[in-house]
Structures are given as C-alpha cells and as structure tokens.
Design an enzyme around this catalytic site. Sequence first.
Site, mmCIF file in Angstrom:
data_model
loop_
_atom_site.group_PDB
_atom_site.id
_atom_site.type_symbol
_atom_site.label_atom_id
_atom_site.label_comp_id
_atom_site.label_asym_id
_atom_site.label_seq_id
_atom_site.Cartn_x
_atom_site.Cartn_y
_atom_site.Cartn_z
ATOM 1 N N CYS A 250 0.849 -1.075 -0.051
ATOM 2 C CA CYS A 250 0.058 -0.123 -0.106
ATOM 3 C C CYS A 250 0.841 1.161 -0.055
ATOM 4 O O CYS A 250 0.613 2.415 -0.371
ATOM 5 C CB CYS A 250 -0.817 -0.129 0.935
ATOM 6 S SG CYS A 250 -1.947 -1.360 1.151
ATOM 7 N N HIS B 105 -3.304 7.336 1.571
ATOM 8 C CA HIS B 105 -3.578 5.954 1.208
ATOM 9 C C HIS B 105 -5.023 5.619 1.818
ATOM 10 O O HIS B 105 -5.429 6.187 3.028
ATOM 11 C CB HIS B 105 -2.623 5.291 1.735
ATOM 12 C CG HIS B 105 -3.024 3.576 1.495
ATOM 13 N ND1 HIS B 105 -3.609 3.364 0.324
ATOM 14 C CD2 HIS B 105 -3.210 2.538 2.421
ATOM 15 C CE1 HIS B 105 -4.041 1.997 0.548
ATOM 16 N NE2 HIS B 105 -3.803 1.670 1.829
ATOM 17 N N ASN C 121 -10.071 0.135 -0.640
ATOM 18 C CA ASN C 121 -8.457 0.048 -0.518
ATOM 19 C C ASN C 121 -7.888 -0.564 -1.600
ATOM 20 O O ASN C 121 -7.895 -1.632 -2.006
ATOM 21 C CB ASN C 121 -8.015 -0.667 0.682
ATOM 22 C CG ASN C 121 -6.555 -0.536 0.972
ATOM 23 O OD1 ASN C 121 -5.680 -0.178 0.190
ATOM 24 N ND2 ASN C 121 -6.199 -1.110 2.099
HETATM 25 O O1 UT7 Z 1 -3.806 -0.804 3.504
HETATM 26 C C1 UT7 Z 1 -3.002 -1.492 4.373
HETATM 27 C C2 UT7 Z 1 -3.275 -0.972 5.619
HETATM 28 N N1 UT7 Z 1 -4.459 -1.670 6.090
HETATM 29 C C3 UT7 Z 1 -5.227 -0.935 6.993
HETATM 30 O O2 UT7 Z 1 -5.002 0.040 7.296
HETATM 31 C C4 UT7 Z 1 -6.529 -1.806 7.547
HETATM 32 C C5 UT7 Z 1 -6.495 -1.669 9.122
HETATM 33 N N2 UT7 Z 1 -7.493 -2.203 9.825
HETATM 34 C C6 UT7 Z 1 -8.860 -1.817 9.602
HETATM 35 O O3 UT7 Z 1 -9.206 -1.023 8.896
HETATM 36 C C7 UT7 Z 1 -9.787 -2.228 10.746
HETATM 37 O O4 UT7 Z 1 -9.065 -2.954 11.836
HETATM 38 C C8 UT7 Z 1 -10.856 -3.523 10.004
HETATM 39 C C9 UT7 Z 1 -11.878 -2.481 9.196
HETATM 40 C C10 UT7 Z 1 -10.068 -4.418 9.310
HETATM 41 C C11 UT7 Z 1 -11.694 -4.200 11.117
HETATM 42 O O5 UT7 Z 1 -12.367 -3.267 12.037
HETATM 43 P P1 UT7 Z 1 -12.363 -3.354 13.507
HETATM 44 O O6 UT7 Z 1 -13.324 -2.399 13.941
HETATM 45 O O7 UT7 Z 1 -10.733 -3.512 13.915
HETATM 46 O O8 UT7 Z 1 -12.949 -4.757 13.645
HETATM 47 P P2 UT7 Z 1 -12.244 -6.138 14.329
HETATM 48 O O9 UT7 Z 1 -11.473 -6.846 13.508
HETATM 49 O O10 UT7 Z 1 -12.309 -5.802 15.828
HETATM 50 O O11 UT7 Z 1 -13.646 -6.970 14.337
HETATM 51 C C12 UT7 Z 1 -14.686 -6.740 15.256
HETATM 52 C C13 UT7 Z 1 -16.098 -7.734 14.829
HETATM 53 C C14 UT7 Z 1 -15.479 -9.258 15.115
HETATM 54 O O12 UT7 Z 1 -16.594 -9.896 15.624
HETATM 55 P P3 UT7 Z 1 -16.537 -10.284 16.923
HETATM 56 O O13 UT7 Z 1 -15.253 -11.179 17.320
HETATM 57 O O14 UT7 Z 1 -16.377 -8.928 18.011
HETATM 58 O O15 UT7 Z 1 -17.713 -11.100 17.266
HETATM 59 C C15 UT7 Z 1 -15.327 -9.378 13.752
HETATM 60 O O16 UT7 Z 1 -15.459 -11.006 13.375
HETATM 61 O O17 UT7 Z 1 -16.520 -7.528 13.623
HETATM 62 C C16 UT7 Z 1 -16.506 -8.826 13.073
HETATM 63 N N3 UT7 Z 1 -16.260 -8.801 11.619
HETATM 64 C C17 UT7 Z 1 -17.385 -8.469 10.686
HETATM 65 N N4 UT7 Z 1 -18.612 -8.279 10.927
HETATM 66 C C18 UT7 Z 1 -19.364 -8.217 9.875
HETATM 67 C C19 UT7 Z 1 -15.240 -8.703 10.920
HETATM 68 N N5 UT7 Z 1 -15.300 -8.405 9.669
HETATM 69 C C20 UT7 Z 1 -16.410 -8.383 9.434
HETATM 70 C C21 UT7 Z 1 -17.528 -8.071 8.416
HETATM 71 N N6 UT7 Z 1 -18.724 -7.985 8.401
HETATM 72 N N7 UT7 Z 1 -16.865 -7.853 6.998
#
Ligand code: UT7
Length: 323
Positions: free
Chosen positions: A113, A250, A280
């Site tokens: 990225c 980005h 992204n």
């Molecule tokens: O380009 C390279 C750089 N990349 C980035 O900068 C990405 C950085 N990270 C992020 O943008 C975020 O961490 C994400 C968007 C990937 C995830 O968001 P989050 O608020 O950190 O969510 P999380 O991973 O803590 O997940 C929260 C909950 C989980 O469920 P439980 O364990 O709380 O029951 C996940 O399983 O959301 C669940 N979850 C989803 N639910 C519905 C994860 N993905 C999804 C989804 N739909 N697509």
Amino acid sequence: MTTRSRIIGCGSYLPANVVTNDDLAKRVDTSDEWIVARTGIRQRHIAAEGETTSDLAFEAAKKAMEHAGVTSEDIDLIIVATATPDNTFPATATKVQNRLGVKGFAFDVQAVCSGFIYALTTADMYIRNGQAKTALVIGAETFSRILDWEDRRTCVLFGDGAGAVVLQGVEGNGTMEDVGILANRLHSDGSKYELLYVDGGPSSTQTVGHLRMEGQEVFRHAVTNLAGVIREVLADTGLEPTDIDWLVPHQANQRILDSTARKFGISKDKVVVTVDRHANTSAASIPLALAEAVHDGRVQRGDIVVLEAMGGGFTWGASLVRW
Ligand code: UT7
C-alpha cells in the site's frame, strides 16, 4: 540552482464493474451497515475476467500523459508500484512500456500500500540526479485476485484500480519556495510481517496465495506511523500542519483518515477521500485520489499537498509537494 520533480499530469482508471456492500453480503456473512460503520467503504471496482494490472496501469498512464501534454517520446522512465503484477516476471512496468512505445527504462516497485510513495520517491531521485527528465509513476492493483472471498474480515476491504502521474524535472532555487516534491520519507519494519502478508509466492509455495491481515493491529500501527512520517516531512520543509492545503492519504479506512487529520488539526474538507467509492486499492489509492482532486479543481498551483501511506511489510512513507 537545483532540480525539482514536478507533477505535471495525473490520470486514473477504474474497472467498469462496481460491487456494492449488499452484493458482498450475498457471498459472506457481512452487512452494508457493518462495512460502512467500520471502514466508510460503500462500494469497490473489480477488474473483469482477463483484465490485468498492466491493462489498468496502461489506461491510467495514457490519461496522465494526455493531461500533462507529453508523448511516449518524452518519457524516459516508468515505475509501476504494484503487489499484484501480471506475472512473477517480467515487471509489469515493462509491459506498460511496450504498449506505450516508450524507450528508456522501466521497473516495478513492491511496497504494497505504500508502493506509490516508494515509486514517487525513487523517480524523484532519478530525476534529481539527471538519469531521467520525465517519468511516469503508476500505482496499479488487482487485489481482487489475491483476496480470500470466504474471509469477511478482508474481502470487503479492497478494490481494483490504477492511478498515474507524470513527473518532470524543473529548475528550482533549492529553497522551500520551489514547486515540486520538497520532501520524501520512507520507512519499513520487517518484524511486522505476520500482521499483513500474502500466504503464497513463487519461492515459498509456488502459488499466488491470499491476503491475510490482523486488522486491529495494522490499524493501531497505521495511526502511529502515519502521524510520525507526516511530522518528518513537515520538519524537513519547516512547514506547519496549518500550511497543508490538501492531505491525500492512502485510502484504507475512513477512521484512519479521520484520526490522522484530527491529530494535525486538519479540517475534514482538506482531506481527499475516495475510500467510500474505491475501497482500498493499495498502491493505486493515492494517485487515484490525487487525480480526482486535481481534475475537479480542488488542488491548485502553489498548494501544499501531503501524500502518505502505510502497508504490508510494514512499509510507510510520505511526500510533501508544492503543486
Ligand atoms: O492498506 C493497508 C493498511 N490496512 C489497514 O490500514 C487496515 C486497518 N484495519 C482496519 O481498517 C480495521 O481493523 C478493519 C476494518 C479491518 C476491522 O475493523 P475493526 O473495528 O478493527 O473490527 P475487528 O477486526 O475488531 O472485528 C470486530 C468484529 C469481530 O466480531 P467479534 O469477534 O467481535 O464477534 C469480527 O469477526 O466484527 C467482525 N467482523 C465483521 N462483521 C461483519 C469482521 N469483519 C466483518 C465483516 N462483516 N466484514
């Protein structure tokens, strides 16, 4: 006198096929509500079958050259930033070179990225040391090809696309009043490999593999690293956050964009946002956003523009440009 690299043209290309969050909710256990609330993403463009990274790069490059008013004969360097090349080798850049009929030299840069910042910095060095006069710097990706479409934690986050700029050497006086690229800073930290990687490759598995990410950890590091590298390019140029006219980040997550802007007291209307429509697109996201803001007239000559990115590796970096 000193040579500066000035961005004289921008172009972009997005595949025609638009996939909405609701479309994805039919494939994996997710919802438009979750994706919008956690990321700001509403849709993404996905390349058609047979449409490759070099096809996207070629289209974006043509538009950037047209905007700059240059022809193939003017270009002496092409750098393509991509983590999704058409082939393991040769470089996607040489395919683009052949289709454009450019002489000179062409190669790819791989910093995921952050690739566009790495490529821009590299082209800037070739221009400043006189090995190139006019360069095409392209960020192009088909991340749809390396996503695990069963993994809702990652497949909803990415899209395909390409953006390009034409960079040309101009004479400056060496002060921060010059136009063009005034500062670049790059970083990497290989110890964070397991937080964001692809679980395949020619030498390890002889497969292409799928993207794997510990989202929360990447998020945490992104916020810290991006703030740090923006501070560095400001310090290099003696400028203050209030001097920034446009932040072109980005586009990984709306919450990262908001947090970075807040840290520097930059108002939301000075941040160029495309993540809602493009998702992204890795190395393509900055030149895609830049092309939009230049073509709709937001970015004007004389403006201070800060470009920044963070990605797998980890890699991160920033460039500060007087437009
Ligand atoms: O380009 C390279 C750089 N990349 C980035 O900068 C990405 C950085 N990270 C992020 O943008 C975020 O961490 C994400 C968007 C990937 C995830 O968001 P989050 O608020 O950190 O969510 P999380 O991973 O803590 O997940 C929260 C909950 C989980 O469920 P439980 O364990 O709380 O029951 C996940 O399983 O959301 C669940 N979850 C989803 N639910 C519905 C994860 N993905 C999804 C989804 N739909 N697509």
